[in-house]
Design a protein around this motif. Structure first.
Motif, PDB file in Angstrom:
ATOM      1  N   THR A  51       1.051  -1.262  -0.067  1.00  0.00           N
ATOM      2  CA  THR A  51       0.046  -0.075  -0.161  1.00  0.00           C
ATOM      3  C   THR A  51       0.699   0.983  -0.291  1.00  0.00           C
ATOM      4  OG1 THR A  51      -0.005   0.618   2.389  1.00  0.00           O
ATOM      5  CG2 THR A  51      -1.441  -1.166   1.661  1.00  0.00           C
ATOM      6  N   MET A  52       0.036   2.183  -0.714  1.00  0.00           N
ATOM      7  CA  MET A  52       0.830   3.609   0.101  1.00  0.00           C
ATOM      8  C   MET A  52       0.080   4.750   1.226  1.00  0.00           C
ATOM      9  SD  MET A  52       1.589   4.887  -3.441  1.00  0.00           S
ATOM     10  CE  MET A  52       0.108   5.776  -4.401  1.00  0.00           C
ATOM     11  N   GLY A  53      -0.458   3.797   1.990  1.00  0.00           N
ATOM     12  CA  GLY A  53      -0.977   4.120   3.077  1.00  0.00           C
ATOM     13  C   GLY A  53      -2.135   5.167   2.697  1.00  0.00           C
ATOM     14  N   HIS A  75      -7.605   2.797   4.065  1.00  0.00           N
ATOM     15  CA  HIS A  75      -9.188   3.094   4.258  1.00  0.00           C
ATOM     16  C   HIS A  75     -10.226   1.319   4.452  1.00  0.00           C
ATOM     17  CE1 HIS A  75      -9.298   2.183  -0.265  1.00  0.00           C
ATOM     18  NE2 HIS A  75      -8.647   3.707   0.093  1.00  0.00           N
ATOM     19  N   GLY A 113     -11.067  -0.385   1.583  1.00  0.00           N
ATOM     20  CA  GLY A 113     -10.437  -0.860   0.376  1.00  0.00           C
ATOM     21  C   GLY A 113      -9.419  -1.959   1.376  1.00  0.00           C
ATOM     22  N   HIS A 114      -8.464  -1.382   1.787  1.00  0.00           N
ATOM     23  CA  HIS A 114      -7.353  -1.769   1.794  1.00  0.00           C
ATOM     24  C   HIS A 114      -7.552  -2.927   3.100  1.00  0.00           C
ATOM     25  CE1 HIS A 114      -5.671   2.261   1.037  1.00  0.00           C
ATOM     26  NE2 HIS A 114      -4.582   1.146   0.215  1.00  0.00           N
ATOM     27  N   LEU A 168      -8.389  -6.087   1.328  1.00  0.00           N
ATOM     28  CA  LEU A 168      -6.967  -7.083   1.312  1.00  0.00           C
ATOM     29  C   LEU A 168      -6.616  -7.888   2.764  1.00  0.00           C
ATOM     30  CD1 LEU A 168      -7.812  -5.229  -1.697  1.00  0.00           C
ATOM     31  CD2 LEU A 168      -5.574  -4.882  -1.363  1.00  0.00           C
ATOM     32  N   PHE A 197      -2.254  -9.641  -1.990  1.00  0.00           N
ATOM     33  CA  PHE A 197      -3.692  -9.601  -2.212  1.00  0.00           C
ATOM     34  C   PHE A 197      -3.540  -7.733  -2.927  1.00  0.00           C
ATOM     35  CE2 PHE A 197      -3.258 -12.227   0.266  1.00  0.00           C
ATOM     36  CZ  PHE A 197      -4.101 -13.621   0.385  1.00  0.00           C
ATOM     37  N   LYS A 247      -9.748  -2.443  -8.645  1.00  0.00           N
ATOM     38  CA  LYS A 247      -9.999  -1.112  -8.243  1.00  0.00           C
ATOM     39  C   LYS A 247      -9.016   0.132  -9.241  1.00  0.00           C
ATOM     40  CE  LYS A 247      -9.932   3.756  -6.201  1.00  0.00           C
ATOM     41  NZ  LYS A 247      -8.675   4.141  -7.021  1.00  0.00           N
ATOM     42  N   ASP A 248      -7.401  -0.943  -8.958  1.00  0.00           N
ATOM     43  CA  ASP A 248      -6.639  -0.714  -9.819  1.00  0.00           C
ATOM     44  C   ASP A 248      -6.612  -1.624 -10.888  1.00  0.00           C
ATOM     45  OD1 ASP A 248      -5.704   1.954  -8.001  1.00  0.00           O
ATOM     46  OD2 ASP A 248      -5.711   0.653  -6.711  1.00  0.00           O
ATOM     47  N   GLN A 252      -3.489  -1.443 -13.208  1.00  0.00           N
ATOM     48  CA  GLN A 252      -1.940  -2.140 -12.205  1.00  0.00           C
ATOM     49  C   GLN A 252      -2.297  -3.389 -12.247  1.00  0.00           C
ATOM     50  OE1 GLN A 252      -1.095   0.429  -8.498  1.00  0.00           O
ATOM     51  NE2 GLN A 252      -2.206  -1.510  -7.897  1.00  0.00           N
ATOM     52  N   THR A 310     -13.214  -4.336  -5.432  1.00  0.00           N
ATOM     53  CA  THR A 310     -13.784  -2.944  -5.235  1.00  0.00           C
ATOM     54  C   THR A 310     -15.099  -2.688  -4.256  1.00  0.00           C
ATOM     55  OG1 THR A 310     -13.006  -2.584  -7.217  1.00  0.00           O
ATOM     56  CG2 THR A 310     -13.745  -0.390  -6.297  1.00  0.00           C
ATOM     57  N   ILE A 311     -14.083  -2.112  -2.896  1.00  0.00           N
ATOM     58  CA  ILE A 311     -15.211  -1.610  -1.861  1.00  0.00           C
ATOM     59  C   ILE A 311     -15.229  -0.355  -2.370  1.00  0.00           C
ATOM     60  CG2 ILE A 311     -15.637  -1.251   0.452  1.00  0.00           C
ATOM     61  CD1 ILE A 311     -14.620  -3.986  -0.201  1.00  0.00           C
ATOM     62  N   LEU A 335     -13.821   3.743  -2.625  1.00  0.00           N
ATOM     63  CA  LEU A 335     -13.096   4.009  -1.397  1.00  0.00           C
ATOM     64  C   LEU A 335     -11.593   4.160  -1.809  1.00  0.00           C
ATOM     65  CD1 LEU A 335     -14.009   2.495   1.637  1.00  0.00           C
ATOM     66  CD2 LEU A 335     -15.193   4.146   0.023  1.00  0.00           C
ATOM     67  N   SER A 374      -7.664   6.660  -1.184  1.00  0.00           N
ATOM     68  CA  SER A 374      -6.669   7.429  -0.072  1.00  0.00           C
ATOM     69  C   SER A 374      -7.292   8.738  -1.008  1.00  0.00           C
ATOM     70  CB  SER A 374      -5.310   7.022  -0.462  1.00  0.00           C
ATOM     71  OG  SER A 374      -4.636   5.393   0.116  1.00  0.00           O
TER      72      SER A 374
HETATM   73  P1  AMP Z   1      -2.692   1.620  -2.573  1.00  0.00           P
HETATM   74  O1  AMP Z   1      -2.395   1.981  -1.284  1.00  0.00           O
HETATM   75  O2  AMP Z   1      -3.614   3.138  -3.405  1.00  0.00           O
HETATM   76  O3  AMP Z   1      -1.498   2.047  -3.467  1.00  0.00           O
HETATM   77  O4  AMP Z   1      -3.798   0.581  -2.752  1.00  0.00           O
HETATM   78  C1  AMP Z   1      -2.851  -0.741  -2.005  1.00  0.00           C
HETATM   79  C2  AMP Z   1      -3.514  -1.558  -2.495  1.00  0.00           C
HETATM   80  O5  AMP Z   1      -5.377  -1.513  -2.061  1.00  0.00           O
HETATM   81  C3  AMP Z   1      -4.637  -2.077  -4.292  1.00  0.00           C
HETATM   82  O6  AMP Z   1      -3.913  -3.866  -4.465  1.00  0.00           O
HETATM   83  C4  AMP Z   1      -5.740  -1.165  -4.313  1.00  0.00           C
HETATM   84  O7  AMP Z   1      -5.927  -1.900  -5.760  1.00  0.00           O
HETATM   85  C5  AMP Z   1      -6.200  -0.953  -3.246  1.00  0.00           C
HETATM   86  N1  AMP Z   1      -7.359  -0.631  -3.164  1.00  0.00           N
HETATM   87  C6  AMP Z   1      -7.142   0.832  -3.364  1.00  0.00           C
HETATM   88  N2  AMP Z   1      -8.995   1.301  -3.192  1.00  0.00           N
HETATM   89  C7  AMP Z   1      -9.838  -0.201  -3.312  1.00  0.00           C
HETATM   90  C8  AMP Z   1     -10.830   0.014  -3.382  1.00  0.00           C
HETATM   91  N3  AMP Z   1     -11.727   0.683  -2.399  1.00  0.00           N
HETATM   92  N4  AMP Z   1     -11.362  -1.351  -2.780  1.00  0.00           N
HETATM   93  C9  AMP Z   1     -10.498  -2.499  -2.824  1.00  0.00           C
HETATM   94  N5  AMP Z   1      -9.000  -2.260  -3.008  1.00  0.00           N
HETATM   95  C10 AMP Z   1      -8.564  -1.098  -3.118  1.00  0.00           C
END
Ligand code: AMP
Length: 281
Positions: free
Chosen positions: A35-37, A40, A42-43, A46, A151, A155-156, A159, A180-181, A189, A191
């Motif tokens: 994650t990039m922090g 929420h 969504g994280h 996972l 995991f 959503k992305d 990627q 996707t949540i 959701l 960041s």
């Molecule tokens: P990020 O911190 O945005 O780089 O996301 C880290 C991981 O969380 C990535 O695999 C994203 O696809 C996943 N992610 C971000 N938002 C959601 C969401 N709303 N629902 C499910 N997974 C998410």
């Protein structure tokens, strides 16, 4: 106090690769969530998938400078480590890895990735170098952590598509795709939502609902998909004063524009209050 102490004991905060290797001897049944922090729900979804499937779960928090093509976007990316750590402790994550930029990039020998011309669609077309940066950091993180499972969120989608395509053949790690949540208004959701006010989040909800309706319309009228997409694109740009970067229907197996099969998605990227949001339906 006692409760907090127990939580602290349960979660190990790791900052150095050396400590990670000392701490994690057995990579079997290790689940990893990069994650990039700005964490929420969504994280959280996972993390819960990993905790259910794996013996141990590791979450990384690393805002990767190499995947940002705008300096301001990198600077303004939501960061709140203390809040994130509390969030992760509550979820009883086993390890949190928070490396520095130097820790990640000091190994210069790792392979460099370059997207092919036909892969430069959607975000790859508009964010030059973004996915090369994503592939680079994911390669480095997997190389360090060597998890059995990773995991990632749908959503992305692009990627995940590219990471699987390039990295699945290098590592034994298995990729698990998670749904996707969304909030009650169907906004995915993210960041970046922390950068928006309530009015903009409401707009994003209206846009998401319109896209869900558009997909249903296209399902019944595929030959007119371009027309339907262009109509909605114009309507949304005018009504909400947003800048739509792309709104396209693409085949999920190859991201080509052929959507004659059922397996397609609508992909959108747009700017609202100068914040770039992406989603797919
Ligand atoms: P990020 O911190 O945005 O780089 O996301 C880290 C991981 O969380 C990535 O695999 C994203 O696809 C996943 N992610 C971000 N938002 C959601 C969401 N709303 N629902 C499910 N997974 C998410």
């Amino acid at each position: 106090m006692f409760y907090l102490l127990i939580l602290l004991l349960q979660m190990k905060l790791i900052r150095k690769i050396f400590d990670l290797n000392e701490e994690i001897k057995d990579r079997q049944e290790l689940g990893f969530i990069p994650t990039m922090g700005g964490l929420h729900k969504g994280h959280e979804s996972l993390i819960k998938r990993s905790k259910k499937k794996c013996k141990k779960t590791i979450v990384s928090i690393f805002v990767n400078p190499r995947q940002f093509n705008r300096t301001n976007d990198y600077k303004n990316y939501p960061r709140n480590i203390n809040k994130d750590l509390k969030f992760l402790k509550k979820l009883k994550v086993d390890y949190v890895f928070i490396p520095t930029v130097n820790q990640i990039y000091h190994n210069k020998k790792l392979k460099k990735f370059k997207l092919k011309k036909n892969e430069k669609v959607l975000c790859a077309k508009y964010r030059k170098g973004h996915f090369e940066g994503v592939l680079d950091v994911m390669n480095r993180l997997i190389n360090i952590i060597l998890p059995e499972y990773i995991f990632m969120g749908n959503k992305d989608f692009q990627q995940l598509f590219l990471v699987k395509k390039y990295l699945e053949k290098i590592y034994a790690t298995k990729f698990v795709t998670c749904k996707t949540i969304r909030n009650n208004n169907k906004v995915a959701l993210s960041s970046r939502n922390y950068l928006l006010n309530k009015r903009s989040i409401d707009k994003a909800g209206f846009i998401a609902k319109q896209l869900i309706k558009l997909k249903i319309k296209i399902n019944y009228n595929k030959e007119n998909s371009n027309l339907l997409i262009n109509d909605l694109r114009k309507k949304l740009s005018k009504k909400f004063d947003i800048k739509i970067e792309y709104l396209e229907a693409r085949n999920i197996h190859n991201l080509k524009k052929n959507i004659t099969t059922k397996k397609y998605k609508l992909f959108i990227a747009y700017y609202i209050d100068d914040v770039r949001l992406i989603d797919n339906f």
